[in-house]
Structures are given as C-alpha cells and as structure tokens.
Design a protein around this motif. Structure first.
Motif, PDB file in Angstrom:
ATOM      1  N   GLY A 243       5.031  -3.433   4.085  1.00 56.49           N
ATOM      2  CA  GLY A 243       3.802  -4.030   4.602  1.00 56.49           C
ATOM      3  C   GLY A 243       2.523  -3.510   3.999  1.00 56.49           C
ATOM      4  N   GLY A 244       2.572  -2.406   3.246  1.00 54.18           N
ATOM      5  CA  GLY A 244       1.332  -1.901   2.665  1.00 54.18           C
ATOM      6  C   GLY A 244       1.466  -0.514   2.081  1.00 54.18           C
ATOM      7  N   TYR A 245       0.320   0.109   1.818  1.00 47.79           N
ATOM      8  CA  TYR A 245       0.335   1.430   1.196  1.00 47.79           C
ATOM      9  C   TYR A 245      -0.861   2.257   1.664  1.00 47.79           C
ATOM     10  CZ  TYR A 245      -2.838  -1.122  -1.965  1.00 47.79           C
ATOM     11  OH  TYR A 245      -3.844  -1.900  -2.477  1.00 47.79           O
ATOM     12  N   GLN A 246      -0.718   3.572   1.519  1.00 47.63           N
ATOM     13  CA  GLN A 246      -1.757   4.515   1.915  1.00 47.63           C
ATOM     14  C   GLN A 246      -2.422   5.104   0.677  1.00 47.63           C
ATOM     15  OE1 GLN A 246      -0.320   7.852   4.174  1.00 47.63           O
ATOM     16  NE2 GLN A 246      -2.238   8.971   4.007  1.00 47.63           N
ATOM     17  N   LEU A 247      -3.744   5.261   0.745  1.00 45.59           N
ATOM     18  CA  LEU A 247      -4.511   5.846  -0.345  1.00 45.59           C
ATOM     19  C   LEU A 247      -5.131   7.172   0.096  1.00 45.59           C
ATOM     20  CD1 LEU A 247      -6.424   2.667  -1.622  1.00 45.59           C
ATOM     21  CD2 LEU A 247      -4.380   3.702  -2.633  1.00 45.59           C
ATOM     22  N   LEU A 248      -5.314   8.082  -0.856  1.00 45.00           N
ATOM     23  CA  LEU A 248      -5.942   9.364  -0.573  1.00 45.00           C
ATOM     24  C   LEU A 248      -7.130   9.602  -1.497  1.00 45.00           C
ATOM     25  CD1 LEU A 248      -2.893  11.747  -0.054  1.00 45.00           C
ATOM     26  CD2 LEU A 248      -4.323  10.679   1.677  1.00 45.00           C
TER      27      LEU A 248
END
Length: 270
Positions: free
Chosen positions: A25-30
């Motif tokens: 469903g998506g992705y995480q950014l840092l």
C-alpha cells in the motif's frame, strides 16, 4: 540581527530523503543530513579556520570531536560523540556517522529529531522471484517501488527555532508532485500527520536512536502482565517517560521484562 556563532536551522535543500521501508500500500521516507552539509554550516558560522575535528577510539568505539575556537576565552570548545558502523564501507561509515553526531551536538540538524512518520500511499508492487511468485521473508510478503529510480526532495520547510522542531513540511517527488504535507504546510482542514516514531529500528534515521512505538508497547504490555509499576521501572532507569528513552534503554527494559516473564513461567510450572 545575526547572532555570532548561532547555528541556523537546515534549509529545505540541505535535507536528504531516502526510503525507509516499503510495505503493502505504500512506503515510508526518512529525512537526514550528510557530513558535507555539516561542514558547510561549520564553515559558514565559524569560518574555515574557526573549527577543527579529530577522531579517537575509545573501548572499540570511534569518537569524533568537533572543536570551535572561542575568541573571548582564547581556547577551543569541544563537543564529542561516537558513530556506528554502516553496512557498506564500515570504517568510513562509522567515521562519517561520528562526525554527524558530533555536529548535531553543536546544534546542526537537531530539528530532524522531530521524528516525523512520513508515509506515502501507493507507488509499490509485489516483489517477485524468477518464477513470478511474490517473495516472502520471515513470513512477510515483500514489495518494491514501481519506479525504482524515484527520488524525493523537501519542498517547503518551517522550523521552530526555540523548540528545534519541524512545524511544517512538504515532500515532493522528482516530478514535482507533492506526496506528503505536515503541520503549517498542510492544507487547511486537511489531514495532519502526527509525530510517530517508526516501529522498527532498522528503518529509523541514522541520526536517531530513540525508543520506537513498538518497543514502548512491549514494555507497557510486559509491565501489565507482570504487575510491575511502570513508574518504578522508569525511576530505576532514571527516565520520566518511555518516549524519552533511547533504543538501547528500551531494549534493556524489554530484556529485563523477558527475564522476569521466564522466571514467572518457571515458577508457575513448578
């Protein structure tokens, strides 16, 4: 009026962005900064001849000391921190990490400790093997970006200099499409993302080693199960609340609770 020796907040173009994790469903950014950014700001604030750095190994850990010349005291003022090894070029990565941490001790990039949970919906697909079957690792289905070359940058950035926290932020992809907004930079009446720490340490920003949401949940569940007062455990660890604990402190607390749970199980079975 410019304050002599005052470290300014990072500009939007000085913040780097990388993928933290990819889920269904998506992705995480840092958000993070690199050592070149730190050096430019040190040059800008203290002058090229006004600061220096050195490394030393203490009990197997590499420490970096950044010293700044104080003209009033006529002496060097130093701040120090240690680094951690990276998965690639371990020694070089450890030296770079130590430098960045020491620079943060001087105030460079402290706003990155706001620990925003930057989640982007969509843009992912199942990761397949040669047989066109979805890859599963430790029971977890794997996903990948549809566009593996996608890059992101900070569009707008607002920092409260008093609290050293990010109060407004937008993130755009390499096509200029805004994929995330927060706080003062979010649309009025729109969704505002909360301050949420990632639940898995391997995906936390390299500057941040604070306790994760998952760790805190484990500690509270353990205390409840073992009938241990959280306040007592916090006092033992010299903490006011779990959100102030480092990752290592939280791991220590979880290890302690696991030992208590094992002892309880043995007693119950006796």
């Amino acid at each position: 009026m410019k304050v002599e020796g005052k470290i300014r907040p990072l500009r939007a173009d000085e913040i780097e962005i990388r993928i933290a994790r990819i889920k269904k469903g998506g992705y995480q950014l840092l958000l993070y900064k690199d050592s070149r950014c730190d050096k430019r700001i040190l040059d800008e604030v203290f002058g090229m001849m006004g600061w220096k750095n050195e490394y030393q190994e203490i009990k197997g850990n590499l420490y970096c000391t950044i010293s700044v010349w104080n003209n009033d005291l006529k002496q060097w003022i130093s701040k120090q921190d240690c680094g951690t090894k990276s998965n690639v070029e371990k020694e070089k990565g450890e030296a770079s990490d130590a430098f960045k941490r020491a620079a943060t001790a001087w105030g460079i990039g402290r706003e990155l400790y706001t620990r925003l949970f930057i989640w982007v919906n969509g843009g992912v697909q199942p990761k397949l093997n040669a047989k066109k079957e979805q890859i599963v690792v430790s029971g977890e289905p794997q996903y990948e970006l549809i566009n593996p070359f996608m890059k992101w940058h900070v569009g707008k950035l607002e920092v409260d200099e008093e609290t050293e926290k990010i109060v407004g932020l937008t993130v755009e992809d390499d096509k200029g499409i805004q994929v995330y907004s927060y706080g003062t930079c979010a649309p009025k009446g729109g969704r505002k993302d909360e301050f949420i720490s990632p639940s898995d340490i391997e995906w936390q920003m390299e500057n941040i080693d604070m306790a994760t949401v998952d760790q805190i949940k484990k500690i509270r569940t353990g205390c409840e199960f073992l009938n241990i007062k959280e306040a007592s455990l916090l006092k033992t660890m010299k903490l006011k609340k779990w959100e102030e604990a480092t990752f290592q402190q939280a791991e220590h607390a979880i290890h302690y609770l696991n030992q208590k749970a094992d002892m309880k199980a043995m007693e119950d079975g006796a």
